[in-house]
Design an enzyme around this catalytic site. Structure first.
Site, PDB file in Angstrom:
ATOM      1  N   TYR A   1       0.852  -1.191   0.000  1.00  0.00           N
ATOM      2  CA  TYR A   1       0.000   0.000   0.000  1.00  0.00           C
ATOM      3  C   TYR A   1       0.886   1.239   0.000  1.00  0.00           C
ATOM      4  O   TYR A   1       1.841   1.324   0.793  1.00  0.00           O
ATOM      5  CB  TYR A   1      -0.909   0.005   1.237  1.00  0.00           C
ATOM      6  CG  TYR A   1      -1.843   1.191   1.311  1.00  0.00           C
ATOM      7  CD1 TYR A   1      -2.941   1.284   0.466  1.00  0.00           C
ATOM      8  CD2 TYR A   1      -1.623   2.224   2.224  1.00  0.00           C
ATOM      9  CE1 TYR A   1      -3.801   2.378   0.531  1.00  0.00           C
ATOM     10  CE2 TYR A   1      -2.481   3.314   2.290  1.00  0.00           C
ATOM     11  CZ  TYR A   1      -3.568   3.382   1.443  1.00  0.00           C
ATOM     12  OH  TYR A   1      -4.422   4.464   1.504  1.00  0.00           O
TER      13      TYR A   1
ATOM     14  N   ASP B   1       9.294   2.503   0.428  1.00  0.00           N
ATOM     15  CA  ASP B   1       8.218   3.194   1.137  1.00  0.00           C
ATOM     16  C   ASP B   1       8.306   2.772   2.605  1.00  0.00           C
ATOM     17  O   ASP B   1       7.849   1.695   2.988  1.00  0.00           O
ATOM     18  CB  ASP B   1       6.867   2.827   0.523  1.00  0.00           C
ATOM     19  CG  ASP B   1       5.717   3.591   1.169  1.00  0.00           C
ATOM     20  OD1 ASP B   1       5.941   4.191   2.247  1.00  0.00           O
ATOM     21  OD2 ASP B   1       4.604   3.591   0.617  1.00  0.00           O
TER      22      ASP B   1
ATOM     23  N   LYS C   1       4.032   8.640   9.425  1.00  0.00           N
ATOM     24  CA  LYS C   1       3.568   8.008  10.669  1.00  0.00           C
ATOM     25  C   LYS C   1       4.485   8.278  11.864  1.00  0.00           C
ATOM     26  O   LYS C   1       4.446   9.344  12.455  1.00  0.00           O
ATOM     27  CB  LYS C   1       3.387   6.506  10.431  1.00  0.00           C
ATOM     28  CG  LYS C   1       2.337   6.224   9.339  1.00  0.00           C
ATOM     29  CD  LYS C   1       1.760   4.848   9.451  1.00  0.00           C
ATOM     30  CE  LYS C   1       0.968   4.490   8.219  1.00  0.00           C
ATOM     31  NZ  LYS C   1      -0.385   4.101   8.411  1.00  0.00           N
TER      32      LYS C   1
END
Ligand code: PMP
Length: 445
Positions: A145, A248, A276
């Site tokens: 994702y 990522d 995050k």
């Protein structure tokens, strides 16, 4: 504990919210128990309390972002200092410090640009890669994702020979409004963790490939570790064919340690994305980090990168607080966090075994996942509907018992996790497992 005064119960509050907020929730990636979302009025450490006064152990941690724990005093004080001093300027007095820290910790971070979301910063990385190579397409992988953008979300390769993203559980054709051809025009979607498939595909198509983008550990696909040598060989392939390697690290960055997965596996990408945990989870910040040679394109304004709130002070102060905490005492808090989550994992494993529910745990301790099956998953394709459904059922049962776990079954610890939290988990997990085993038996009769 910080407290918001609210007289509603969780249910009545939900009705108020649902009238205006689509689905009563801020995103569509919700778990079954979020169909009636919980609203929290107070938090401390690893615990959150909902409007009914029910307490939960929070291993959800805002999809893994919240690594410093709720109400962390050092973190809160740093944010308060920002509010008192430099809340709304566009460049603040901590820019240099945090840039130096990130560059010191993250191996590929010779230069850094900030954004707000993971979604936007992934797009910035792709833009730099296209500009650097003069090529248009990128390779991405099944069940990884990389954010909520039309060109990169979802799909499943139809076959090894047909690496175009295909409809999967309705996620392309089934959800409306996504631009028709953008996925096909921009990306190839390959199975992950298979170096032969990747090598063959790159050998045949490298002239049009600007970038390979991968989660270095496929956390979103079930916390699947790369097989030995996979990332190293990916690096070699990229070097050979002039392809930009993008890690990522929105989840793994500052979660798997100060240097993220790239330091852990000793494979240095050309570009990486962070988010995050970078800012501790209280406020949003993302970052594009990378080698000077590529980031130079932004310096020269040949690649554009904008954003009104990029580098906003509250985010900058949050990064400083987070990195101070995480780097204190040679990263001692990571060690403690991992020890405690391993105790929780062991409790889950032992108690699942005792009730006869097949269950394994895999991935790095800081972002692991359980799966209701008896063999570890070695590729995202193995994370099938049956396993996923049981994982979600257990997740739901855990929530009822006062344990919140992230999508689908991820366990996100934070640095304040302690013995009482381990005990809390151990005392409650059994009921959730018994209920789940009952459903498992009914399904498998
Ligand atoms: N990349 C990865 C690996 C992610 O896990 C996420 C979010 N879960 C994103 C990108 C997108 O980040 P955001 O939700 O902040 O846009």
């Amino acid at each position: 504990m910080s407290n918001i005064q609210c007289k509603d119960s969780n249910k009545s509050y939900n009705l108020r919210v649902k009238k205006y907020l689509p689905g009563g929730i801020h995103y569509n990636f919700n778990l079954p128990w979020e169909e009636t979302p919980l609203h929290f009025s107070s938090t401390k450490g690893s615990r959150v309390i909902d409007l009914n006064g029910k307490e939960y152990l929070d291993l959800y941690a805002r999809f893994g972002a919240m690594i410093v724990g709720h109400g962390n005093e050092y973190y809160s004080n740093m944010l308060k200092a920002c509010i008192d001093r430099v809340l709304s300027v566009s460049h603040c007095d901590l820019d240099a410090e945090i840039l130096e820290m990130i560059s010191q910790f993250v191996p590929c971070a010779e230069m850094i640009r900030f954004g707000l979301s993971g979604t936007e910063i992934v797009q910035a990385a792709l833009r730099v890669a296209r500009a650097y190579t003069g090529r248009n397409k990128f390779i991405r992988f099944e069940n990884h994702y990389h954010g909520n953008a039309d060109n990169i979300m979802g799909g499943r390769p139809k076959s090894k020979e047909h690496p175009y993203p295909e409809d999967y559980l309705g996620d392309i054709k089934g959800t409306l409004g996504r631009a028709d051809n953008i996925m096909y025009d921009q990306s190839y979607l390959l199975p992950w963790n298979d170096i032969e498939i990747l090598t063959k595909f790159v050998e045949e198509n490298h002239k049009e490939i600007a970038a390979i983008i991968t989660e270095p550990v496929c956390v979103n696909g079930g916390s699947i570790m790369p097989v030995d040598g996979y990332l190293q060989k990916m690096r070699i392939l990229c070097d050979k064919y002039g392809i930009v390697l993008i890690f990522d690290e929105i989840i793994t960055g500052f979660r798997m340690g100060l240097g993220g997965a790239q330091a852990e596996f000793d494979v240095i990408p050309d570009l990486a994305t962070l988010g995050k945990a970078l800012s501790g989870g209280g406020v949003p910040v993302s970052a594009l980090v990378g080698k000077k040679e590529l980031m130079q394109l932004i310096v020269e304004k040949r690649v554009i990168h904008g954003g009104t709130f990029n580098g906003y002070p509250l985010g900058t102060y949050a990064i400083k607080a987070t990195l101070d905490l995480l780097s204190a005492n040679s990263g001692n808090l990571y060690k403690k966090m991992e020890e405690n989550i391993i105790k929780i994992q062991n409790s889950l494993l032992a108690r699942a075994k005792a009730v006869g529910l097949p269950l394994i745990i895999q991935g790095p301790p800081s972002c692991s996942a359980y799966h209701c099956t008896d063999k570890k998953l070695s590729s995202p394709a193995e994370y099938n509907f049956e396993i996923m459904s049981m994982d979600i059922i257990l997740n739901n049962n855990l929530a009822k018992e006062g344990i919140l776990v992230s999508t689908m079954s991820r366990l996100y610890p934070n640095i304040t996790l302690n013995d009482q939290d381990v005990k809390w988990f151990d005392e409650r997990v059994n009921s959730a497992l018994i209920k789940t085993k009952k459903i498992y038996d009914e399904i498998n009769e």
